[in-house]
Design a protein around this motif. Structure first.
Motif, PDB file in Angstrom:
ATOM      1  N   ARG A 148       0.849  -1.234  -0.115  1.00 10.95           N
ATOM      2  CA  ARG A 148       0.080  -0.161   0.036  1.00 10.95           C
ATOM      3  C   ARG A 148       0.898   1.218   0.015  1.00 10.95           C
ATOM      4  N   THR A 149       1.994   1.109   0.481  1.00 13.18           N
ATOM      5  CA  THR A 149       2.834   2.285   0.430  1.00 13.18           C
ATOM      6  C   THR A 149       3.598   2.492  -0.495  1.00 13.18           C
ATOM      7  N   GLU A 150       3.755   1.679  -1.630  1.00 11.00           N
ATOM      8  CA  GLU A 150       4.544   1.678  -2.808  1.00 11.00           C
ATOM      9  C   GLU A 150       3.763   1.697  -4.209  1.00 11.00           C
ATOM     10  N   THR A 151       2.653   2.544  -4.150  1.00 11.26           N
ATOM     11  CA  THR A 151       1.622   2.512  -5.087  1.00 11.26           C
ATOM     12  C   THR A 151       1.761   3.627  -6.124  1.00 11.26           C
ATOM     13  N   GLY A 152       2.968   4.042  -6.277  1.00 13.03           N
ATOM     14  CA  GLY A 152       2.995   5.317  -7.286  1.00 13.03           C
ATOM     15  C   GLY A 152       2.945   4.787  -8.727  1.00 13.03           C
ATOM     16  N   ASP A 153       3.074   3.507  -9.154  1.00 10.80           N
ATOM     17  CA  ASP A 153       2.894   3.085 -10.483  1.00 10.80           C
ATOM     18  C   ASP A 153       1.740   2.289 -10.518  1.00 10.80           C
ATOM     19  N   ALA A 154       0.793   2.263  -9.338  1.00  9.68           N
ATOM     20  CA  ALA A 154      -0.321   1.372  -9.328  1.00  9.68           C
ATOM     21  C   ALA A 154      -1.370   1.800 -10.405  1.00  9.68           C
ATOM     22  N   PRO A 155      -1.772   2.990 -10.640  1.00 11.13           N
ATOM     23  CA  PRO A 155      -2.681   3.332 -11.804  1.00 11.13           C
ATOM     24  C   PRO A 155      -2.378   2.798 -12.974  1.00 11.13           C
ATOM     25  N   ALA A 156      -0.976   3.094 -13.613  1.00 14.47           N
ATOM     26  CA  ALA A 156      -0.609   2.570 -14.857  1.00 14.47           C
ATOM     27  C   ALA A 156      -0.552   1.032 -14.776  1.00 14.47           C
ATOM     28  N   VAL A 157      -0.196   0.647 -13.752  1.00 12.61           N
ATOM     29  CA  VAL A 157      -0.239  -1.030 -13.863  1.00 12.61           C
ATOM     30  C   VAL A 157      -1.622  -1.764 -13.615  1.00 12.61           C
ATOM     31  N   PHE A 158      -2.668  -0.950 -13.221  1.00 11.52           N
ATOM     32  CA  PHE A 158      -4.112  -1.311 -13.221  1.00 11.52           C
ATOM     33  C   PHE A 158      -4.688  -1.103 -14.660  1.00 11.52           C
ATOM     34  N   ARG A 159      -4.180  -0.022 -15.424  1.00 13.56           N
ATOM     35  CA  ARG A 159      -4.718   0.221 -16.746  1.00 13.56           C
ATOM     36  C   ARG A 159      -4.280  -0.844 -17.510  1.00 13.56           C
TER      37      ARG A 159
END
Length: 189
Positions: free
Chosen positions: A46-57
């Protein structure tokens, strides 16, 4: 796919934060959806989610739900907001749920859509303004509440009937007769 589809809807309208995406990916994996991007996303802390939106897309593109382009996500955003406003209008007409919450949902989504370049139009802006005003006048003793409810129901019927605010496709102009001097110039060449 239904849960993942609703998660994509919430993501499209900005209701999911990057910190929420690893759990959404883990739930999708538990439901049997398996892509490399989903696994990568589920492994994020949860604290390392900087790239999460791009990975989710990317994960949703791998699953064939939404293409990983700005245009596709913008269209999804518009579609979700339009569906939510129409659903709230139908629920309001049917007397289901909490009246004020439906008005708030409709006003909020229509207001957003009225300034969205793909959808915005004067008719939609007027409808958004009407619903916003309805919320403020619900407790106003100087306003006839029966007439106000009639107006609300009329606008809900307009909204649930379809999209009267969709911009028409520009018609091809009818050919005009060439001016006399253009005909004369063509004859002189």
């Amino acid at each position: 796919m239904n849960d993942l589809d609703s998660t994509a809807d919430r993501f499209a309208v900005g209701e999911l934060y990057p910190e929420d995406l690893p759990m959404a990916a883990a739930e999708a994996l538990a439901q049997g959806h398996d892509t490399p991007a989903l696994v990568e996303l589920a492994c994020l802390h949860r604290t390392e989610t900087g790239d999460a939106p791009a990975v989710f897309r990317a994960a949703l593109a791998e699953l064939g739900l939404v293409a990983d382009t700005e245009a596709a996500w913008s269209a999804r955003d518009v579609d979700v907001r339009m569906r939510r406003a129409e659903k709230a209008a139908k629920a309001l007409l049917a007397g289901e749920g909490i009246f004020v919450e439906h008005l708030t949902r409709i006003a909020s989504d229509l207001d957003y859509l009225s300034v969205t370049p793909e959808v915005g139009s004067p008719e939609l802006a007027d409808l958004a303004t009407d619903f916003d005003g309805f919320r403020w006048h619900l407790d106003d003793d100087t306003i006839d509440q029966d007439l106000l409810l009639d107006d609300i129901h009329a606008r809900c019927r307009t909204l649930s009937a379809g999209q009267p605010w969709v911009r028409p496709v520009a018609a091809t102009p009818t050919p005009t007769k060439p001016r006399w001097w253009r005909v004369w110039l063509r004859g002189r060449r």
